[in-house]
Design an enzyme around this catalytic site. Structure first.
Site, mmCIF file in Angstrom:
data_model
loop_
_atom_site.group_PDB
_atom_site.id
_atom_site.type_symbol
_atom_site.label_atom_id
_atom_site.label_comp_id
_atom_site.label_asym_id
_atom_site.label_seq_id
_atom_site.Cartn_x
_atom_site.Cartn_y
_atom_site.Cartn_z
ATOM 1 N N ASP A 11 -0.331 -4.821 4.894
ATOM 2 C CA ASP A 11 0.299 -4.507 3.615
ATOM 3 C C ASP A 11 -0.604 -5.045 2.504
ATOM 4 O O ASP A 11 -0.851 -6.257 2.420
ATOM 5 C CB ASP A 11 1.679 -5.157 3.536
ATOM 6 C CG ASP A 11 2.532 -4.584 2.418
ATOM 7 O OD1 ASP A 11 1.999 -3.795 1.617
ATOM 8 O OD2 ASP A 11 3.717 -4.943 2.337
ATOM 9 N N ASP A 105 -0.366 1.870 0.716
ATOM 10 C CA ASP A 105 -0.761 0.468 0.854
ATOM 11 C C ASP A 105 -0.231 -0.209 2.117
ATOM 12 O O ASP A 105 -0.299 -1.431 2.225
ATOM 13 C CB ASP A 105 -0.288 -0.317 -0.364
ATOM 14 C CG ASP A 105 1.227 -0.275 -0.539
ATOM 15 O OD1 ASP A 105 1.870 0.614 0.047
ATOM 16 O OD2 ASP A 105 1.758 -1.130 -1.274
ATOM 17 N N GLU A 106 0.245 0.569 3.066
ATOM 18 C CA GLU A 106 0.892 -0.045 4.222
ATOM 19 C C GLU A 106 0.677 0.807 5.465
ATOM 20 O O GLU A 106 0.734 2.036 5.403
ATOM 21 C CB GLU A 106 2.394 -0.192 3.931
ATOM 22 C CG GLU A 106 3.181 -0.950 4.967
ATOM 23 C CD GLU A 106 4.650 -1.068 4.574
ATOM 24 O OE1 GLU A 106 5.395 -1.731 5.313
ATOM 25 O OE2 GLU A 106 5.051 -0.489 3.543
#
Length: 441
Positions: A11, A105-106
């Site tokens: 993350d 973003d993950e």
């Protein structure tokens, strides 16, 4: 359950805000809020400096400004976020072919498929994680990531949350139940405020309480399926695989307005613009849609959703727009509309257009609507609002002073700070909005 810790969750830390701080040296170490620019804007991401003041994602922009009035509120640069995300995902795929992106973003990574991981002992995994985090920071010119590794997706996610910000955590097999026990029940995926309230009413506040509860008793409160799944996760039982290809269920775009709109022509222009955006995403994904959906939120926050299923799947903007317009025609907008959205579902990779259908009117690229703030719907990647005019944070260039970004605008003027990722903090200058030497990038 896997016998070894071989699922990795990554993350990126305060992703949107971190990209802005990276590219704008004057904002490094200072509170930054992406989104929430307009009167009805919503915070997409807040830097850790802003979170100290209680600013959080999904918070109304007005509330964020009250809590942290000295923060830099930026409209967002989705192109820059996509570029950074691509660099990160490339590093993850270099580690393992099994990467499941959850958003920009993950992502989850299956280390079982990673040829460069010789074993799953803690020392080896820590070396792999440290090398990965260093490679990501180097590839993105300074962004940081929190990484967790565990025996399942659930535990890897828990581990990365414990590692935030800019850290790593490896949960060794056999330690999961003890680690989860003191945590609040809300850490379990799918346990939202309503479920938390139900659990607390019967005395279940911690995960450890769920570990001791009888499934039959819990089923009387939540239902059999939910109770069984909840108790299983409380004991860290999660066998979901890492799926490299995640099938999209829908694609949609929404607009939240600065003021309530009642002009049907203006709303129609917004639908046409958003239909083009949805169609571009369909084309880019190689998909076609069978269902078109209109979403409308009234002045009193009541939400209306209308859908129509086509005789054949399509990826054509004019078809999506035509159906959306027909759906809009059946809704009374005289009291004002604060949100409007277009979506498609029933996605397929097979073209099934009706060759005998009449072509709907083509859409002119000039169709647009002023004063709108499009944002992504929950089924898509989170895209910060786009705004007309000189959006705070947007990249610009001046013939004399070079590249910079919009510090603020209004009353016919635009203020620019001239700096880049590599220059250090730069000077601030103000120009007329129609200065021919200043242009958006």
């Amino acid at each position: 359950m896997r016998p070894e810790a071989s699922v990795l969750h990554l993350d990126l830390d305060a992703f949107f805000a971190s990209v802005e701080q990276r590219d704008k040296p004057s904002l490094r170490g200072k509170p930054v809020v992406v989104g929430g620019v307009g009167a009805r804007g919503v915070v997409a991401t807040a830097s850790y400096e802003a979170r100290v003041f209680g600013v959080r994602s999904a918070m109304p922009g007005g509330e964020a400004r009250r809590r942290c009035p000295h923060a830099a509120f930026l409209g967002g640069r989705f192109g820059a976020y996509r570029e950074a995300s691509g660099q990160v995902m490339a590093r993850l795929r270099a580690l393992s072919p099994l990467v499941e992106p959850l958003s920009l973003d993950e992502a989850f990574v299956d280390l079982r498929a990673a040829e460069s991981v010789p074993g799953y002992d803690t020392a080896t995994l820590q070396r792999v994680v440290d090398e990965l985090r260093a490679a990501i920071t180097e590839a993105t010119d300074g962004l940081t990531a929190s990484v967790g590794v565990g025996t399942s997706k659930f535990m890897a996610k828990i581990a990365s949350e414990l590692a935030k910000p800019d850290g790593s955590r490896i949960v060794e097999p056999g330690t999961e139940v003890a680690l989860l026990a003191p945590m609040e029940v809300g850490v379990i995926p799918g346990v939202g405020p309503v479920t938390v309230d139900k659990l607390q009413r019967i005395g279940l506040h911690r995960v450890g309480d769920l570990q001791d509860v009888d499934v039959d008793e819990l089923a009387q409160v939540l239902g059999r399926n939910a109770a069984t799944a909840l108790v299983a996760l409380a004991h860290a039982r999660d066998d979901r695989p890492v799926e490299a290809e995640r099938e999209a269920k829908s694609i949609s775009t929404e607009d939240t307005f600065e003021r309530d709109l009642t002009d049907v022509a203006e709303l129609t222009a917004i639908l046409r613009r958003d239909a083009r955006a949805v169609a571009r995403r369909l084309t880019a994904s190689g998909l076609f849609a069978r269902t078109v959906t209109l979403k409308l939120r009234r002045h009193d926050f009541s939400t209306i959703t209308r859908s129509r299923t086509l005789l054949s799947a399509t990826d054509r903007a004019e078809v999506v727009a035509s159906v959306a317009e027909a759906l809009l025609a059946g809704v009374d907008v005289t009291d004002g509309v604060r949100l409007l959205g277009v979506g498609v579902a029933g996605l397929t990779d097979v073209l099934q257009e009706d060759l005998f259908a009449e072509d709907p009117p083509a859409l002119a690229e000039a169709d647009a609507a002023p004063g709108a703030e499009p944002t992504s719907a929950p089924d898509e990647e989170p895209e910060p609002p786009r705004r007309a005019g000189w959006t705070p944070g947007a990249d610009v260039e001046h013939d004399e002073h070079g590249p910079g970004w919009v510090w603020g605008s209004g009353v016919g003027r635009v203020t620019v700070r001239f700096e880049t990722r590599t220059t250090g903090p730069g000077p601030v200058r103000t120009f007329s909005e129609d200065d021919p030497r200043l242009r958006r990038c």
